[in-house]
Design a protein around this motif. Sequence first.
Motif, PDB file in Angstrom:
ATOM      1  N   GLY A   1       0.782  -1.234   0.000  1.00 31.85           N
ATOM      2  CA  GLY A   1       0.000   0.000   0.000  1.00 31.85           C
ATOM      3  C   GLY A   1       0.812   1.282   0.000  1.00 31.85           C
ATOM      4  O   GLY A   1       0.241   2.370   0.067  1.00 31.85           O
ATOM      5  N   ARG A   2       2.128   1.180  -0.091  1.00 34.58           N
ATOM      6  CA  ARG A   2       2.967   2.387  -0.002  1.00 34.58           C
ATOM      7  C   ARG A   2       3.700   2.735  -1.285  1.00 34.58           C
ATOM      8  O   ARG A   2       4.356   3.757  -1.357  1.00 34.58           O
ATOM      9  CB  ARG A   2       4.008   2.225   1.114  1.00 34.58           C
ATOM     10  CG  ARG A   2       3.401   2.083   2.489  1.00 34.58           C
ATOM     11  CD  ARG A   2       4.452   2.206   3.583  1.00 34.58           C
ATOM     12  NE  ARG A   2       5.383   1.096   3.609  1.00 34.58           N
ATOM     13  CZ  ARG A   2       6.694   1.215   3.835  1.00 34.58           C
ATOM     14  NH1 ARG A   2       7.243   2.393   4.030  1.00 34.58           N
ATOM     15  NH2 ARG A   2       7.469   0.150   3.841  1.00 34.58           N
ATOM     16  N   LEU A   3       3.590   1.925  -2.331  1.00 32.90           N
ATOM     17  CA  LEU A   3       4.352   2.169  -3.546  1.00 32.90           C
ATOM     18  C   LEU A   3       3.529   2.969  -4.555  1.00 32.90           C
ATOM     19  O   LEU A   3       2.355   2.688  -4.777  1.00 32.90           O
ATOM     20  CB  LEU A   3       4.785   0.844  -4.187  1.00 32.90           C
ATOM     21  CG  LEU A   3       5.580   0.963  -5.487  1.00 32.90           C
ATOM     22  CD1 LEU A   3       6.902   1.694  -5.261  1.00 32.90           C
ATOM     23  CD2 LEU A   3       5.816  -0.411  -6.091  1.00 32.90           C
ATOM     24  N   HIS A   4       4.161   3.976  -5.144  1.00 30.10           N
ATOM     25  CA  HIS A   4       3.604   4.775  -6.235  1.00 30.10           C
ATOM     26  C   HIS A   4       4.615   4.736  -7.374  1.00 30.10           C
ATOM     27  O   HIS A   4       5.816   4.793  -7.138  1.00 30.10           O
ATOM     28  CB  HIS A   4       3.396   6.232  -5.804  1.00 30.10           C
ATOM     29  CG  HIS A   4       2.416   6.370  -4.700  1.00 30.10           C
ATOM     30  ND1 HIS A   4       1.137   6.787  -4.908  1.00 30.10           N
ATOM     31  CD2 HIS A   4       2.524   6.140  -3.368  1.00 30.10           C
ATOM     32  CE1 HIS A   4       0.495   6.824  -3.763  1.00 30.10           C
ATOM     33  NE2 HIS A   4       1.313   6.429  -2.811  1.00 30.10           N
ATOM     34  N   VAL A   5       4.116   4.664  -8.604  1.00 31.32           N
ATOM     35  CA  VAL A   5       5.012   4.542  -9.752  1.00 31.32           C
ATOM     36  C   VAL A   5       4.683   5.621 -10.778  1.00 31.32           C
ATOM     37  O   VAL A   5       3.564   5.676 -11.280  1.00 31.32           O
ATOM     38  CB  VAL A   5       4.897   3.147 -10.404  1.00 31.32           C
ATOM     39  CG1 VAL A   5       5.813   3.044 -11.603  1.00 31.32           C
ATOM     40  CG2 VAL A   5       5.207   2.058  -9.391  1.00 31.32           C
ATOM     41  N   ALA A   6       5.654   6.471 -11.067  1.00 30.64           N
ATOM     42  CA  ALA A   6       5.525   7.432 -12.161  1.00 30.64           C
ATOM     43  C   ALA A   6       6.407   6.938 -13.302  1.00 30.64           C
ATOM     44  O   ALA A   6       7.581   6.621 -13.098  1.00 30.64           O
ATOM     45  CB  ALA A   6       5.951   8.823 -11.720  1.00 30.64           C
ATOM     46  N   LEU A   7       5.816   6.861 -14.478  1.00 30.95           N
ATOM     47  CA  LEU A   7       6.510   6.334 -15.654  1.00 30.95           C
ATOM     48  C   LEU A   7       6.642   7.421 -16.699  1.00 30.95           C
ATOM     49  O   LEU A   7       5.679   8.138 -16.989  1.00 30.95           O
ATOM     50  CB  LEU A   7       5.727   5.158 -16.240  1.00 30.95           C
ATOM     51  CG  LEU A   7       5.436   4.004 -15.283  1.00 30.95           C
ATOM     52  CD1 LEU A   7       4.501   3.000 -15.935  1.00 30.95           C
ATOM     53  CD2 LEU A   7       6.720   3.339 -14.832  1.00 30.95           C
ATOM     54  N   GLY A   8       7.824   7.547 -17.266  1.00 28.79           N
ATOM     55  CA  GLY A   8       8.061   8.523 -18.313  1.00 28.79           C
ATOM     56  C   GLY A   8       8.923   7.932 -19.400  1.00 28.79           C
ATOM     57  O   GLY A   8       9.405   6.799 -19.281  1.00 28.79           O
ATOM     58  N   VAL A   9       9.134   8.709 -20.455  1.00 26.79           N
ATOM     59  CA  VAL A   9       9.955   8.238 -21.561  1.00 26.79           C
ATOM     60  C   VAL A   9      11.155   9.136 -21.819  1.00 26.79           C
ATOM     61  O   VAL A   9      11.911   8.908 -22.754  1.00 26.79           O
ATOM     62  CB  VAL A   9       9.135   8.064 -22.865  1.00 26.79           C
ATOM     63  CG1 VAL A   9       8.166   6.911 -22.719  1.00 26.79           C
ATOM     64  CG2 VAL A   9       8.436   9.341 -23.250  1.00 26.79           C
ATOM     65  N   GLY A  10      11.334  10.164 -21.014  1.00 26.96           N
ATOM     66  CA  GLY A  10      12.461  11.063 -21.226  1.00 26.96           C
ATOM     67  C   GLY A  10      12.276  11.899 -22.477  1.00 26.96           C
ATOM     68  O   GLY A  10      11.263  11.822 -23.166  1.00 26.96           O
ATOM     69  N   ASP A  11      13.252  12.702 -22.764  1.00 25.57           N
ATOM     70  CA  ASP A  11      13.190  13.555 -23.949  1.00 25.57           C
ATOM     71  C   ASP A  11      13.272  12.710 -25.211  1.00 25.57           C
ATOM     72  O   ASP A  11      14.178  11.906 -25.374  1.00 25.57           O
ATOM     73  CB  ASP A  11      14.338  14.575 -23.943  1.00 25.57           C
ATOM     74  CG  ASP A  11      14.195  15.587 -22.836  1.00 25.57           C
ATOM     75  OD1 ASP A  11      13.047  15.840 -22.425  1.00 25.57           O
ATOM     76  OD2 ASP A  11      15.222  16.119 -22.380  1.00 25.57           O
ATOM     77  N   GLY A  12      12.318  12.882 -26.081  1.00 26.13           N
ATOM     78  CA  GLY A  12      12.350  12.205 -27.373  1.00 26.13           C
ATOM     79  C   GLY A  12      11.801  10.802 -27.384  1.00 26.13           C
ATOM     80  O   GLY A  12      11.745  10.167 -28.429  1.00 26.13           O
ATOM     81  N   GLY A  13      11.395  10.261 -26.232  1.00 25.08           N
ATOM     82  CA  GLY A  13      10.816   8.922 -26.214  1.00 25.08           C
ATOM     83  C   GLY A  13       9.385   8.959 -26.713  1.00 25.08           C
ATOM     84  O   GLY A  13       8.771  10.015 -26.810  1.00 25.08           O
ATOM     85  N   ARG A  14       8.849   7.792 -27.016  1.00 31.99           N
ATOM     86  CA  ARG A  14       7.469   7.774 -27.506  1.00 31.99           C
ATOM     87  C   ARG A  14       6.520   7.461 -26.360  1.00 31.99           C
ATOM     88  O   ARG A  14       6.692   6.498 -25.617  1.00 31.99           O
ATOM     89  CB  ARG A  14       7.313   6.825 -28.678  1.00 31.99           C
ATOM     90  CG  ARG A  14       7.516   5.407 -28.400  1.00 31.99           C
ATOM     91  CD  ARG A  14       7.439   4.531 -29.656  1.00 31.99           C
ATOM     92  NE  ARG A  14       7.704   3.174 -29.230  1.00 31.99           N
ATOM     93  CZ  ARG A  14       6.762   2.337 -28.851  1.00 31.99           C
ATOM     94  NH1 ARG A  14       5.513   2.674 -28.903  1.00 31.99           N
ATOM     95  NH2 ARG A  14       7.091   1.133 -28.425  1.00 31.99           N
ATOM     96  N   ALA A  15       5.506   8.305 -26.220  1.00 36.72           N
ATOM     97  CA  ALA A  15       4.547   8.198 -25.122  1.00 36.72           C
ATOM     98  C   ALA A  15       3.843   6.847 -25.118  1.00 36.72           C
ATOM     99  O   ALA A  15       3.457   6.357 -24.060  1.00 36.72           O
ATOM    100  CB  ALA A  15       3.533   9.336 -25.195  1.00 36.72           C
ATOM    101  N   GLU A  16       3.697   6.210 -26.278  1.00 37.78           N
ATOM    102  CA  GLU A  16       3.007   4.916 -26.350  1.00 37.78           C
ATOM    103  C   GLU A  16       3.703   3.856 -25.489  1.00 37.78           C
ATOM    104  O   GLU A  16       3.074   2.916 -25.014  1.00 37.78           O
ATOM    105  CB  GLU A  16       2.917   4.458 -27.809  1.00 37.78           C
ATOM    106  CG  GLU A  16       1.940   3.340 -28.035  1.00 37.78           C
ATOM    107  CD  GLU A  16       0.504   3.666 -27.619  1.00 37.78           C
ATOM    108  OE1 GLU A  16      -0.200   2.725 -27.206  1.00 37.78           O
ATOM    109  OE2 GLU A  16       0.090   4.843 -27.688  1.00 37.78           O
ATOM    110  N   ARG A  17       5.004   4.016 -25.281  1.00 30.08           N
ATOM    111  CA  ARG A  17       5.744   3.063 -24.439  1.00 30.08           C
ATOM    112  C   ARG A  17       5.194   3.081 -23.009  1.00 30.08           C
ATOM    113  O   ARG A  17       5.227   2.069 -22.318  1.00 30.08           O
ATOM    114  CB  ARG A  17       7.237   3.413 -24.468  1.00 30.08           C
ATOM    115  CG  ARG A  17       8.117   2.529 -23.653  1.00 30.08           C
ATOM    116  CD  ARG A  17       8.298   1.170 -24.268  1.00 30.08           C
ATOM    117  NE  ARG A  17       9.353   0.476 -23.527  1.00 30.08           N
ATOM    118  CZ  ARG A  17       9.616  -0.777 -23.631  1.00 30.08           C
ATOM    119  NH1 ARG A  17       8.954  -1.518 -24.479  1.00 30.08           N
ATOM    120  NH2 ARG A  17      10.565  -1.325 -22.915  1.00 30.08           N
TER     121      ARG A  17
END
Length: 180
Positions: free
Chosen positions: A86-102
């Motif tokens: 119950g304590r984990l949160h996950v933010a996911l990104g692709v960095g500069d130039g990555g594709r959002a679909e990932r």
Amino acid sequence: MGFDVLRLPVGPFARLLGEVRDLEAAGARAVWLADEDGALEPWAVLGALADRTERIALGTAATNVARRDLHTLARQVGTVARLAPGRLHVALGVGDGGRAERIREALAVVHDVPSYVAANARPGLRLAAELGVGSLTQGGTRGLDGVRARNAYLDSLGMRGERLYYAAWADERPFASPDA
């Protein structure tokens, strides 16, 4: 009012652990670890912190899914979620130039934890709204005006109350004024 802290996971680990325990004792809601080259690997650190803390939420801000194997990421998330129920949160990104679909692909393998799309550009923000997850944004070079513009856009997408942002990254000193 609670507060969250973003931390670059740099060593030594004992010092980082002491800081996180102090934050937990001071009432911080969460500690978010950046996923940056040259720092400690955030998922290994989150596992160790999960085992040595009791209440504070732990998260990534943000895991760069453009550079990660998604099967391994799913195992890392599952392991830390079991160590810190119950304590984990996950933010996911692709960095500069990555594709959002990932990010969509990554969210398909990350289960049962609060998830966020880490994005500053409109395609990523729209993806967060479409998927019904939170959004983590930063101010960057546009300062608080940039944060306000992104928040207004998120509001227009129906995201009110389901977003995070770091005012300290808004190129203005936190607590310098009520707006800051």
